[in-house]
Design a protein around this motif. Structure first.
Motif, PDB file in Angstrom:
ATOM      1  N   UNK A 167       0.809  -1.220   0.000  1.00 47.11           N
ATOM      2  CA  UNK A 167       0.000   0.000   0.000  1.00 47.11           C
ATOM      3  C   UNK A 167       0.838   1.263   0.000  1.00 47.11           C
ATOM      4  N   UNK A 168       2.077   1.161   0.457  1.00 49.86           N
ATOM      5  CA  UNK A 168       2.923   2.338   0.570  1.00 49.86           C
ATOM      6  C   UNK A 168       2.957   2.938   1.959  1.00 49.86           C
ATOM      7  N   UNK A 169       2.381   2.232   2.946  1.00 47.54           N
ATOM      8  CA  UNK A 169       2.457   2.720   4.324  1.00 47.54           C
ATOM      9  C   UNK A 169       3.885   2.684   4.841  1.00 47.54           C
ATOM     10  N   UNK A 170       4.645   1.669   4.432  1.00 54.44           N
ATOM     11  CA  UNK A 170       6.054   1.575   4.815  1.00 54.44           C
ATOM     12  C   UNK A 170       6.889   1.380   3.564  1.00 54.44           C
ATOM     13  N   UNK A 171       8.141   1.770   3.632  1.00 51.25           N
ATOM     14  CA  UNK A 171       9.017   1.664   2.468  1.00 51.25           C
ATOM     15  C   UNK A 171       9.865   0.409   2.482  1.00 51.25           C
ATOM     16  N   UNK A 172      10.097  -0.152   3.665  1.00 56.60           N
ATOM     17  CA  UNK A 172      10.916  -1.358   3.769  1.00 56.60           C
ATOM     18  C   UNK A 172      10.427  -2.231   4.907  1.00 56.60           C
ATOM     19  N   UNK A 173      10.657  -3.541   4.771  1.00 54.68           N
ATOM     20  CA  UNK A 173      10.443  -4.489   5.865  1.00 54.68           C
ATOM     21  C   UNK A 173      11.817  -5.038   6.234  1.00 54.68           C
ATOM     22  N   UNK A 174      12.225  -4.812   7.463  1.00 54.50           N
ATOM     23  CA  UNK A 174      13.574  -5.150   7.909  1.00 54.50           C
ATOM     24  C   UNK A 174      13.509  -5.788   9.295  1.00 54.50           C
ATOM     25  N   UNK A 175      14.557  -6.489   9.645  1.00 55.03           N
ATOM     26  CA  UNK A 175      14.611  -7.078  10.988  1.00 55.03           C
ATOM     27  C   UNK A 175      15.002  -6.050  12.038  1.00 55.03           C
ATOM     28  N   UNK A 176      15.830  -5.081  11.649  1.00 54.16           N
ATOM     29  CA  UNK A 176      16.329  -4.079  12.592  1.00 54.16           C
ATOM     30  C   UNK A 176      16.123  -2.672  12.019  1.00 54.16           C
ATOM     31  N   UNK A 177      15.011  -2.016  12.351  1.00 48.37           N
ATOM     32  CA  UNK A 177      14.771  -0.660  11.827  1.00 48.37           C
ATOM     33  C   UNK A 177      15.890   0.322  12.143  1.00 48.37           C
ATOM     34  N   UNK A 178      16.560   0.125  13.251  1.00 46.87           N
ATOM     35  CA  UNK A 178      17.623   1.052  13.630  1.00 46.87           C
ATOM     36  C   UNK A 178      18.719   1.113  12.563  1.00 46.87           C
ATOM     37  N   UNK A 179      18.958   0.017  11.893  1.00 47.95           N
ATOM     38  CA  UNK A 179      20.013   0.015  10.881  1.00 47.95           C
ATOM     39  C   UNK A 179      19.683   0.948   9.712  1.00 47.95           C
ATOM     40  N   UNK A 180      18.407   1.084   9.406  1.00 47.80           N
ATOM     41  CA  UNK A 180      18.015   2.019   8.354  1.00 47.80           C
ATOM     42  C   UNK A 180      18.297   3.451   8.808  1.00 47.80           C
ATOM     43  N   UNK A 181      17.967   3.753  10.069  1.00 44.67           N
ATOM     44  CA  UNK A 181      18.243   5.085  10.602  1.00 44.67           C
ATOM     45  C   UNK A 181      19.746   5.357  10.593  1.00 44.67           C
ATOM     46  N   UNK A 182      20.548   4.369  10.962  1.00 42.94           N
ATOM     47  CA  UNK A 182      21.998   4.530  10.964  1.00 42.94           C
ATOM     48  C   UNK A 182      22.537   4.713   9.540  1.00 42.94           C
ATOM     49  N   UNK A 183      21.949   4.012   8.596  1.00 40.68           N
ATOM     50  CA  UNK A 183      22.349   4.158   7.192  1.00 40.68           C
ATOM     51  C   UNK A 183      22.109   5.582   6.710  1.00 40.68           C
ATOM     52  N   UNK A 184      20.947   6.125   7.035  1.00 42.05           N
ATOM     53  CA  UNK A 184      20.635   7.502   6.642  1.00 42.05           C
ATOM     54  C   UNK A 184      21.550   8.486   7.356  1.00 42.05           C
ATOM     55  N   UNK A 185      21.797   8.237   8.648  1.00 42.22           N
ATOM     56  CA  UNK A 185      22.635   9.141   9.440  1.00 42.22           C
ATOM     57  C   UNK A 185      24.071   9.184   8.932  1.00 42.22           C
ATOM     58  N   UNK A 186      24.476   8.190   8.156  1.00 45.05           N
ATOM     59  CA  UNK A 186      25.829   8.170   7.618  1.00 45.05           C
ATOM     60  C   UNK A 186      26.033   9.093   6.436  1.00 45.05           C
ATOM     61  N   UNK A 187      24.965   9.718   5.967  1.00 40.88           N
ATOM     62  CA  UNK A 187      25.064  10.628   4.819  1.00 40.88           C
ATOM     63  C   UNK A 187      25.325  12.063   5.273  1.00 40.88           C
ATOM     64  N   UNK A 188      25.605  12.924   4.314  1.00 44.43           N
ATOM     65  CA  UNK A 188      25.933  14.326   4.622  1.00 44.43           C
ATOM     66  C   UNK A 188      24.724  15.040   5.213  1.00 44.43           C
ATOM     67  N   UNK A 189      24.928  15.653   6.371  1.00 43.64           N
ATOM     68  CA  UNK A 189      23.827  16.295   7.092  1.00 43.64           C
ATOM     69  C   UNK A 189      23.154  17.385   6.285  1.00 43.64           C
ATOM     70  N   UNK A 190      23.938  18.242   5.644  1.00 45.29           N
ATOM     71  CA  UNK A 190      23.326  19.347   4.903  1.00 45.29           C
ATOM     72  C   UNK A 190      22.523  18.844   3.715  1.00 45.29           C
ATOM     73  N   UNK A 191      23.007  17.793   3.055  1.00 42.57           N
ATOM     74  CA  UNK A 191      22.264  17.232   1.932  1.00 42.57           C
ATOM     75  C   UNK A 191      20.949  16.613   2.397  1.00 42.57           C
TER      76      UNK A 191
END
Length: 232
Positions: A167-191
């Motif tokens: 339906x588009x309610x979520x973008x991914x199904x993962x075992x550890x949601x925190x890893x997605x947040x950490x992946x995003x946090x690894x990118x350039x803050x200003x971008x």
């Protein structure tokens, strides 16, 4: 009721009321809003403790409200959702377990929604004469499209993670949601901040494209060395 832990790039906000499936009272909403407003990290991760993400409004409190109190309670929830939506950095909803009513609505206000396989989603208020009033009637059709939003909300049905992904309610199904947040946090803050502003912009197309070009130019100058290194 709101637990926090932080690193330089990522702050986790955890609704910690597992015995009540992380349902939120007025005090809980106030605490969550304050935590969001005080945060400064590039990425926020919103999650729940125990077997639920968030069951939404605490119905024990709602049942005792008069009309004015109910309106105030709804507006308090809407304020929290707006705080999540307007946070300068990226807000990730890490959904593990049940997201119901207002809990789903808070997730809709986040920039990224990821779920574990055991997560479930629903707007069950219609089954007992209510509906979610923390901005869900505005955000749900934007996320799902009007047809799916109407069917989902009016039926009161509960969907699993796979259906939520379709339906588009979520973008991914993962075992550890925190890893997605950490992946995003690894990118350039200003971008990250610029991309969020551009993707969230609802102005006319010409204005959006002009601002997009200006933001891109600023980032090219700011990251000239990084861009040059990628060419080598």
């Amino acid at each position: 009721m709101i637990e926090q832990e932080a690193s330089a790039d990522l702050r986790t906000l955890r609704i910690d009321r597992p015995a009540a499936r992380n349902a939120l009272t007025t005090d809980g909403l106030r605490a969550l809003e304050a935590a969001v407003e005080k945060a400064t990290e590039p990425v926020l991760l919103l999650e729940g403790t125990g077997p639920a993400f968030c069951a939404g409004a605490d119905l024990d409190e709602v049942a005792g409200l008069d009309a004015d109190g109910a309106a105030a309670f709804a507006k308090r929830g809407q304020r929290v959702a707006r705080a999540l939506e307007r946070y300068p950095g990226v807000v990730v909803a890490g959904i593990d377990g049940a997201a119901r009513g207002g809990g789903l609505e808070l997730a809709l206000a986040c920039d990224v929604r990821v779920a574990t396989p055991r997560s479930t989603f629903g707007e069950p208020g219609v089954t007992f004469g209510l509906f979610g009033a923390w901005g869900g009637t505005v955000r749900l059709p934007r996320v799902l499209g009007e047809g799916d939003a109407l069917e989902f909300a009016l039926s009161g049905r509960v969907v699993d993670a796979a259906e939520a992904r379709r339906m588009g309610l979520v973008s991914r199904i993962v075992d550890e949601p925190r890893r997605v947040a950490e992946e995003i946090a690894g990118n350039a803050t200003d971008a990250l901040e610029v991309l969020k502003r551009r993707l969230r912009d609802d102005r006319d197309r010409e204005s959006q494209e002009r601002l997009e070009a200006e933001a891109f130019a600023e980032l090219v100058v700011a990251h000239a060395d990084d861009v040059a290194a990628r060419r080598e």
